[in-house]
Design a protein around this motif. Structure first.
Motif, PDB file in Angstrom:
ATOM      1  N   GLN A   7       0.852  -1.175   0.000  1.00  0.00           N
ATOM      2  CA  GLN A   7       0.000   0.000   0.000  1.00  0.00           C
ATOM      3  C   GLN A   7       0.893   1.231   0.000  1.00  0.00           C
ATOM      4  N   GLU A  34       5.624  12.325   9.915  1.00  0.00           N
ATOM      5  CA  GLU A  34       4.348  11.641   9.697  1.00  0.00           C
ATOM      6  C   GLU A  34       4.336  10.850   8.386  1.00  0.00           C
ATOM      7  N   TYR A  88       0.171  11.579  -3.746  1.00  0.00           N
ATOM      8  CA  TYR A  88      -0.790  12.650  -4.017  1.00  0.00           C
ATOM      9  C   TYR A  88      -0.611  13.271  -5.400  1.00  0.00           C
ATOM     10  N   LEU A 126       1.378   5.699  -0.400  1.00  0.00           N
ATOM     11  CA  LEU A 126       0.852   7.054  -0.271  1.00  0.00           C
ATOM     12  C   LEU A 126       1.370   7.856  -1.463  1.00  0.00           C
ATOM     13  N   HIS A 167       1.224  16.775   5.741  1.00  0.00           N
ATOM     14  CA  HIS A 167       2.043  15.870   6.553  1.00  0.00           C
ATOM     15  C   HIS A 167       3.380  16.514   6.895  1.00  0.00           C
ATOM     16  N   ASN A 213      -3.366   5.453  -1.381  1.00  0.00           N
ATOM     17  CA  ASN A 213      -4.214   6.411  -0.660  1.00  0.00           C
ATOM     18  C   ASN A 213      -5.456   5.783  -0.027  1.00  0.00           C
ATOM     19  N   LYS A 214      -5.403   4.506   0.294  1.00  0.00           N
ATOM     20  CA  LYS A 214      -6.566   3.855   0.888  1.00  0.00           C
ATOM     21  C   LYS A 214      -6.242   3.231   2.244  1.00  0.00           C
ATOM     22  N   THR A 215      -5.132   3.631   2.824  1.00  0.00           N
ATOM     23  CA  THR A 215      -4.722   3.016   4.081  1.00  0.00           C
ATOM     24  C   THR A 215      -4.038   4.034   4.984  1.00  0.00           C
ATOM     25  N   SER A 216      -4.014   3.712   6.256  1.00  0.00           N
ATOM     26  CA  SER A 216      -3.314   4.595   7.195  1.00  0.00           C
ATOM     27  C   SER A 216      -1.883   4.118   7.448  1.00  0.00           C
ATOM     28  N   THR A 217      -1.517   2.959   6.886  1.00  0.00           N
ATOM     29  CA  THR A 217      -0.158   2.442   7.083  1.00  0.00           C
ATOM     30  C   THR A 217       0.498   2.100   5.743  1.00  0.00           C
TER      31      THR A 217
END
Length: 200
Positions: A75, A131, A79, A77, A127, A95-99
């Motif tokens: 997964q 982060e 943008y 990140l 961010h 962009n579908k996960t927090s980790t």
């Protein structure tokens, strides 16, 4: 130089052309020196540098990084809409996960004197560096290499006349410090790959 030449300029066109050629060579050498300074400082900071002559090589090197780190099916990140195709081609979820396993991003500029990467909210939203995921892959261009951070801030002002970005920050440290170093207090080291595309 004679007094008349000083006041009236040189009438010899050949010498004027020679001077222009010398000035052009000096500018090219200065530009090359900035490139070399960036690469040297970037590597000294622990960054991993991969030079790419064209966009096909960028995609190939990106796949090599995924394979080296076993990041397929990870997964991510990201943008930057222009980079989504690289993720889609490799069937990566973004962009579908927090980790997320890593961040894929472009950048505002590459700062030669620090060997650092300048980001804004256009690449990393709001961010802070600590982060962001520990692993970062940046797609940069040789035309983005500049001398100092102040040049980068000036470039951002020129680039975004009306929609000025926020959260302007640099990431400079790309490896964990072996000993306590007070100059890195408050920073978080990143495992950073730079795919540098030749566009000059």
């Amino acid at each position: 130089m004679s007094l008349f030449r000083k006041f009236f300029g040189s009438s010899n066109l050949a010498s004027d052309e020679k001077k222009e050629t010398e000035i052009s060579k000096a500018l090219i050498e200065k530009s090359m020196a900035i490139d070399e300074l960036f690469i040297q400082n970037f590597k000294k900071n622990g960054g991993k540098f991969l030079y790419c002559e064209n966009s096909e090589e960028v995609k190939e090197q990106f796949e090599n990084i995924l394979e080296e780190n076993d990041w397929f099916e990870s997964q991510v990140l990201c943008y930057d809409l222009t980079l989504y195709s690289m993720l889609d081609d490799n069937k990566l979820i973004y962009n579908k996960t927090s980790t997320p396993k890593f961040l894929l991003a472009s950048c505002e500029n590459l700062i030669a004197d620090q060997g650092s990467i300048l980001f804004s909210s256009k690449q990393i939203k709001q961010h802070r560096p600590n982060e962001l995921p520990e692993n970062i892959i940046v797609v940069g261009k040789t035309s983005q290499i500049i001398g100092e951070k102040t040049d980068g801030l000036s470039a951002i002002k020129r680039k975004y006349i009306t929609d000025y970005p926020t959260n302007i920050t640099t990431i400079k440290y790309f490896q964990k410090v072996k000993e306590e170093d007070f100059t890195q207090y408050g920073t978080s080291a990143k495992n950073l790959y730079l795919l540098l595309l030749e566009d000059l």
